[in-house]
Write a protein that holds these residues in place. Sequence first.
Motif, PDB file in Angstrom:
ATOM      1  N   LEU A 383      -2.475 -65.627 -18.388  1.00  0.00           N
ATOM      2  CA  LEU A 383      -0.132 -65.034 -18.717  1.00  0.00           C
ATOM      3  C   LEU A 383       0.015 -64.280 -19.732  1.00  0.00           C
ATOM      4  O   LEU A 383       0.013 -62.898 -19.742  1.00  0.00           O
ATOM      5  CB  LEU A 383       0.313 -65.880 -18.410  1.00  0.00           C
ATOM      6  CG  LEU A 383       0.515 -66.621 -17.203  1.00  0.00           C
ATOM      7  CD1 LEU A 383       1.395 -67.724 -16.874  1.00  0.00           C
ATOM      8  CD2 LEU A 383       1.115 -65.731 -15.587  1.00  0.00           C
ATOM      9  N   TYR A 384      -0.899 -65.407 -21.107  1.00  0.00           N
ATOM     10  CA  TYR A 384      -0.788 -64.199 -22.072  1.00  0.00           C
ATOM     11  C   TYR A 384      -1.794 -63.062 -22.875  1.00  0.00           C
ATOM     12  O   TYR A 384      -1.127 -61.629 -23.029  1.00  0.00           O
ATOM     13  CB  TYR A 384      -0.720 -65.278 -23.387  1.00  0.00           C
ATOM     14  CG  TYR A 384       0.080 -65.644 -23.684  1.00  0.00           C
ATOM     15  CD1 TYR A 384       1.055 -64.874 -23.960  1.00  0.00           C
ATOM     16  CD2 TYR A 384       0.431 -67.023 -24.225  1.00  0.00           C
ATOM     17  CE1 TYR A 384       2.466 -65.840 -24.903  1.00  0.00           C
ATOM     18  CE2 TYR A 384       1.430 -67.599 -24.326  1.00  0.00           C
ATOM     19  CZ  TYR A 384       2.617 -67.566 -24.964  1.00  0.00           C
ATOM     20  OH  TYR A 384       3.637 -67.719 -25.104  1.00  0.00           O
ATOM     21  N   SER A 385      -2.662 -63.346 -21.735  1.00  0.00           N
ATOM     22  CA  SER A 385      -4.027 -62.010 -21.726  1.00  0.00           C
ATOM     23  C   SER A 385      -2.960 -60.325 -20.861  1.00  0.00           C
ATOM     24  O   SER A 385      -3.009 -59.144 -20.693  1.00  0.00           O
ATOM     25  CB  SER A 385      -5.012 -62.087 -21.278  1.00  0.00           C
ATOM     26  OG  SER A 385      -5.219 -62.062 -19.935  1.00  0.00           O
ATOM     27  N   LYS A 386      -2.308 -61.628 -20.153  1.00  0.00           N
ATOM     28  CA  LYS A 386      -1.698 -60.624 -19.068  1.00  0.00           C
ATOM     29  C   LYS A 386      -0.016 -59.800 -19.667  1.00  0.00           C
ATOM     30  O   LYS A 386       0.000 -58.321 -20.087  1.00  0.00           O
ATOM     31  CB  LYS A 386      -1.549 -60.517 -17.360  1.00  0.00           C
ATOM     32  CG  LYS A 386      -2.693 -60.737 -16.730  1.00  0.00           C
ATOM     33  CD  LYS A 386      -2.135 -61.101 -15.667  1.00  0.00           C
ATOM     34  CE  LYS A 386      -1.800 -62.741 -15.607  1.00  0.00           C
ATOM     35  NZ  LYS A 386      -2.416 -62.803 -13.878  1.00  0.00           N
ATOM     36  N   VAL A 387       0.173 -60.677 -20.354  1.00  0.00           N
ATOM     37  CA  VAL A 387       1.328 -60.056 -21.484  1.00  0.00           C
ATOM     38  C   VAL A 387       0.636 -59.032 -22.249  1.00  0.00           C
ATOM     39  O   VAL A 387       1.609 -58.143 -23.014  1.00  0.00           O
ATOM     40  CB  VAL A 387       2.335 -61.283 -22.108  1.00  0.00           C
ATOM     41  CG1 VAL A 387       3.246 -60.977 -23.424  1.00  0.00           C
ATOM     42  CG2 VAL A 387       2.504 -62.072 -20.795  1.00  0.00           C
ATOM     43  N   ASN A 388      -0.228 -59.547 -23.102  1.00  0.00           N
ATOM     44  CA  ASN A 388      -0.627 -58.342 -24.116  1.00  0.00           C
ATOM     45  C   ASN A 388      -1.339 -57.342 -23.539  1.00  0.00           C
ATOM     46  O   ASN A 388      -0.574 -56.069 -24.119  1.00  0.00           O
ATOM     47  CB  ASN A 388      -1.941 -58.587 -25.196  1.00  0.00           C
ATOM     48  CG  ASN A 388      -1.324 -60.128 -25.715  1.00  0.00           C
ATOM     49  OD1 ASN A 388      -0.459 -60.431 -26.074  1.00  0.00           O
ATOM     50  ND2 ASN A 388      -2.246 -60.950 -25.741  1.00  0.00           N
ATOM     51  N   TYR A 389      -1.474 -57.528 -22.535  1.00  0.00           N
ATOM     52  CA  TYR A 389      -2.246 -55.555 -21.902  1.00  0.00           C
ATOM     53  C   TYR A 389      -1.056 -54.796 -21.478  1.00  0.00           C
ATOM     54  O   TYR A 389      -0.464 -54.192 -21.596  1.00  0.00           O
ATOM     55  CB  TYR A 389      -2.883 -55.682 -20.453  1.00  0.00           C
ATOM     56  CG  TYR A 389      -2.803 -54.963 -19.542  1.00  0.00           C
ATOM     57  CD1 TYR A 389      -3.973 -53.731 -19.889  1.00  0.00           C
ATOM     58  CD2 TYR A 389      -2.159 -54.986 -18.534  1.00  0.00           C
ATOM     59  CE1 TYR A 389      -3.801 -52.608 -19.060  1.00  0.00           C
ATOM     60  CE2 TYR A 389      -2.201 -53.746 -17.780  1.00  0.00           C
ATOM     61  CZ  TYR A 389      -3.176 -52.473 -18.044  1.00  0.00           C
ATOM     62  OH  TYR A 389      -3.803 -51.639 -16.863  1.00  0.00           O
ATOM     63  N   LEU A 390       0.631 -55.530 -21.087  1.00  0.00           N
ATOM     64  CA  LEU A 390       1.463 -55.032 -20.872  1.00  0.00           C
ATOM     65  C   LEU A 390       1.906 -54.316 -21.639  1.00  0.00           C
ATOM     66  O   LEU A 390       3.001 -53.156 -22.172  1.00  0.00           O
ATOM     67  CB  LEU A 390       2.704 -55.732 -20.069  1.00  0.00           C
ATOM     68  CG  LEU A 390       2.306 -55.517 -19.017  1.00  0.00           C
ATOM     69  CD1 LEU A 390       2.704 -56.878 -18.036  1.00  0.00           C
ATOM     70  CD2 LEU A 390       3.096 -54.632 -17.479  1.00  0.00           C
ATOM     71  N   LYS A 391       2.473 -55.301 -22.834  1.00  0.00           N
ATOM     72  CA  LYS A 391       2.456 -54.558 -24.503  1.00  0.00           C
ATOM     73  C   LYS A 391       2.149 -53.815 -24.575  1.00  0.00           C
ATOM     74  O   LYS A 391       2.613 -52.574 -25.189  1.00  0.00           O
ATOM     75  CB  LYS A 391       2.732 -55.724 -25.065  1.00  0.00           C
ATOM     76  CG  LYS A 391       2.852 -55.987 -26.816  1.00  0.00           C
ATOM     77  CD  LYS A 391       3.135 -56.710 -27.067  1.00  0.00           C
ATOM     78  CE  LYS A 391       2.708 -57.078 -28.762  1.00  0.00           C
ATOM     79  NZ  LYS A 391       2.813 -57.666 -29.623  1.00  0.00           N
ATOM     80  N   LYS A 392       0.731 -53.565 -24.657  1.00  0.00           N
ATOM     81  CA  LYS A 392       0.287 -52.451 -25.719  1.00  0.00           C
ATOM     82  C   LYS A 392      -0.220 -50.782 -24.468  1.00  0.00           C
ATOM     83  O   LYS A 392       0.534 -50.522 -25.018  1.00  0.00           O
ATOM     84  CB  LYS A 392      -1.710 -52.326 -24.668  1.00  0.00           C
ATOM     85  CG  LYS A 392      -2.525 -52.655 -26.094  1.00  0.00           C
ATOM     86  CD  LYS A 392      -3.643 -53.362 -26.868  1.00  0.00           C
ATOM     87  CE  LYS A 392      -4.558 -52.187 -25.225  1.00  0.00           C
ATOM     88  NZ  LYS A 392      -6.230 -53.147 -25.005  1.00  0.00           N
ATOM     89  N   THR A 393       0.491 -50.982 -22.835  1.00  0.00           N
ATOM     90  CA  THR A 393       0.145 -50.003 -22.397  1.00  0.00           C
ATOM     91  C   THR A 393       1.490 -49.680 -22.686  1.00  0.00           C
ATOM     92  O   THR A 393       2.012 -48.222 -22.005  1.00  0.00           O
ATOM     93  CB  THR A 393       0.022 -50.898 -20.827  1.00  0.00           C
ATOM     94  OG1 THR A 393      -1.358 -51.851 -20.893  1.00  0.00           O
ATOM     95  CG2 THR A 393      -0.040 -49.357 -20.311  1.00  0.00           C
ATOM     96  N   ILE A 394       2.465 -50.234 -22.512  1.00  0.00           N
ATOM     97  CA  ILE A 394       4.030 -49.868 -22.949  1.00  0.00           C
ATOM     98  C   ILE A 394       3.819 -49.292 -24.184  1.00  0.00           C
ATOM     99  O   ILE A 394       5.100 -48.572 -24.044  1.00  0.00           O
ATOM    100  CB  ILE A 394       4.967 -51.301 -22.311  1.00  0.00           C
ATOM    101  CG1 ILE A 394       5.320 -51.568 -21.178  1.00  0.00           C
ATOM    102  CG2 ILE A 394       6.289 -51.153 -23.130  1.00  0.00           C
ATOM    103  CD1 ILE A 394       5.568 -52.650 -20.693  1.00  0.00           C
ATOM    104  N   THR A 395       3.537 -49.728 -24.753  1.00  0.00           N
ATOM    105  CA  THR A 395       4.094 -50.025 -26.454  1.00  0.00           C
ATOM    106  C   THR A 395       3.014 -48.503 -26.898  1.00  0.00           C
ATOM    107  O   THR A 395       3.624 -47.190 -26.773  1.00  0.00           O
ATOM    108  CB  THR A 395       3.674 -50.430 -27.137  1.00  0.00           C
ATOM    109  OG1 THR A 395       3.629 -51.857 -27.156  1.00  0.00           O
ATOM    110  CG2 THR A 395       3.495 -49.838 -28.589  1.00  0.00           C
ATOM    111  N   LYS A 396       1.673 -47.544 -25.972  1.00  0.00           N
ATOM    112  CA  LYS A 396       1.682 -46.382 -26.000  1.00  0.00           C
ATOM    113  C   LYS A 396       1.742 -45.698 -25.135  1.00  0.00           C
ATOM    114  O   LYS A 396       2.406 -44.459 -25.295  1.00  0.00           O
ATOM    115  CB  LYS A 396      -0.013 -46.717 -25.147  1.00  0.00           C
ATOM    116  CG  LYS A 396      -1.083 -46.569 -26.637  1.00  0.00           C
ATOM    117  CD  LYS A 396      -2.801 -47.111 -26.061  1.00  0.00           C
ATOM    118  CE  LYS A 396      -3.072 -46.620 -24.467  1.00  0.00           C
ATOM    119  NZ  LYS A 396      -3.475 -47.555 -23.869  1.00  0.00           N
TER     120      LYS A 396
END
Length: 502
Positions: A383-396
């Motif tokens: 779950l945390y790895s998906k959160v990090n993916y979303l966070k990165k994509t959203i921030t970019k």
Amino acid sequence: MIFNNHLPITKQVDKRILRRIFRMVGRYLNQNNSPDTLVLNYLDPDEMRKKIDLKINNEGMDNEWLIKALRKYLKYSVRTTHRNFSNQLFSAFNFPSFVGEIIATLTNTTMATYEAAPVATLIEQELIDKMNHLIGFKTADNTADGIMVPGGSYANLMGLICARYQAMPETKDKGINGIRFRAFVSDQAHYSFKKMMNVIGMGTESLTEIPANEKGCMKTDLLEKAIEQSLKKGETPFFIGATAGTTVYGSFDPFREIAAIAKKYNLWLHIDGAWGGTLLLYKNKKKQKLLDGIELADSFTWDAHKMMGVPLYASFFLSKHDGLMLKCNAVQGADYLFHSTENTTLDTGPKSLQCGRHVDALKVWLAWKFYGDQGYSDMINDLYSKVNYLKKTITKNPWFELMTDPQYFNVCFRIVHPRSSIDMNDMNMEIRDRLLHSGSYFTNYSVLQNGTVFFRLIVNPTSTKSDYRDFLNKLISTTESILKEKYLPDHSAHIFETAEDK
Ligand SMILES: *Cc1c(COP(=O)(O)O)cnc(C)c1O
């Protein structure tokens, strides 16, 4: 196989029906994996009433109707096990707990006494011991206590009742009798605290909401000030409710600091870990820091029906103080139920507020035992790895703005546009509604005090990174359509550049 009918009348349920229903269940679960399956068939209530024959008639219905009714129910209900469902803090459930729920109904009993629910009583006790051990309530020197309750809101109520009893035991029999009790939570705490202040007769206004910082964590200096003010007014502060995993942002309050304040003023500290309690199962030192100091609390709420993937409900109220729950909830007049036999110490009924109590323990135990601690830790890691993916994509991506750095599995963000003439609050709402009504995605939103609307996506175990990528792309394409339709019909060629230039 013979199906015992409850009503001693001529109408029989055809035993073959069970096989057909199981096939239907299998199909339903399979459909969730198909890309063509909608997360819901959205209808407004008037249309829905036309689809379902709701009225109960005098003659009853036949076997075929039963199948048809179930089929329809499934067709028009929200598929919370679907990949594109991220509206609530619960989503997909796991198989062991699903069959646990069915078997609990098959053996339909009440958790009131050991006599009536021997295995389930021991299972519940084992779960409570395990959780209390993880929290740090149960130690070599302390036997802790707990009970399963119908929901986290109810567990928070139990916290308030214990706290009130601890502060003034006479209130159990005499009522609050004009005492001006005061409780404290953060302004990010779950609304159930307010509701339960009404239930226990103190009133919603006797709850003070302490402002949280930009991360959604309670400001402890303001907590201490509020307690001082309350004392100056001659009130009786009795309770602090901190939160492990707030409902909107997924934030964790600074428990160690709050515990020091609770100790200084001799107040009960309850931690609402309805959402965040499951983090205790994550074997990651850095993330465990979010829970630093929880063992200093007096009581704890933990919903297994949220991140542990157990069907609703499976909630725990856990307490450091063994025997207190019994003292504050037991009453006279239940001799017909609670006999004095050798095993009455195992009876959970007297300390509960319920009489009949559903067997919620079996499904939790089956799942936890089946996957083990490690299974859940691995799930959280994913779950945390998906959160990090979303966070990165959203921030970019210039179309998006992250509301706050996610601590847990709540990813809060909004769609932005550089043109100030476009009302982005309306826009975010409209995007959400369009996705919902089309049946493709069911995600929640929330609103800041200043009116800012944002998405609250709860990362769920069944969705993959590519599902989330598709979702973000769908948000962008829906935004583009709305811009073209409503705001910028003549500028469609420039919209995307504008956004990317930002
Ligand atoms: C979900 C939630 C609750 C309420 O729990 P229910 O089981 O839905 O009653 C309470 N507190 C927090 C922080 C929650 O996220």
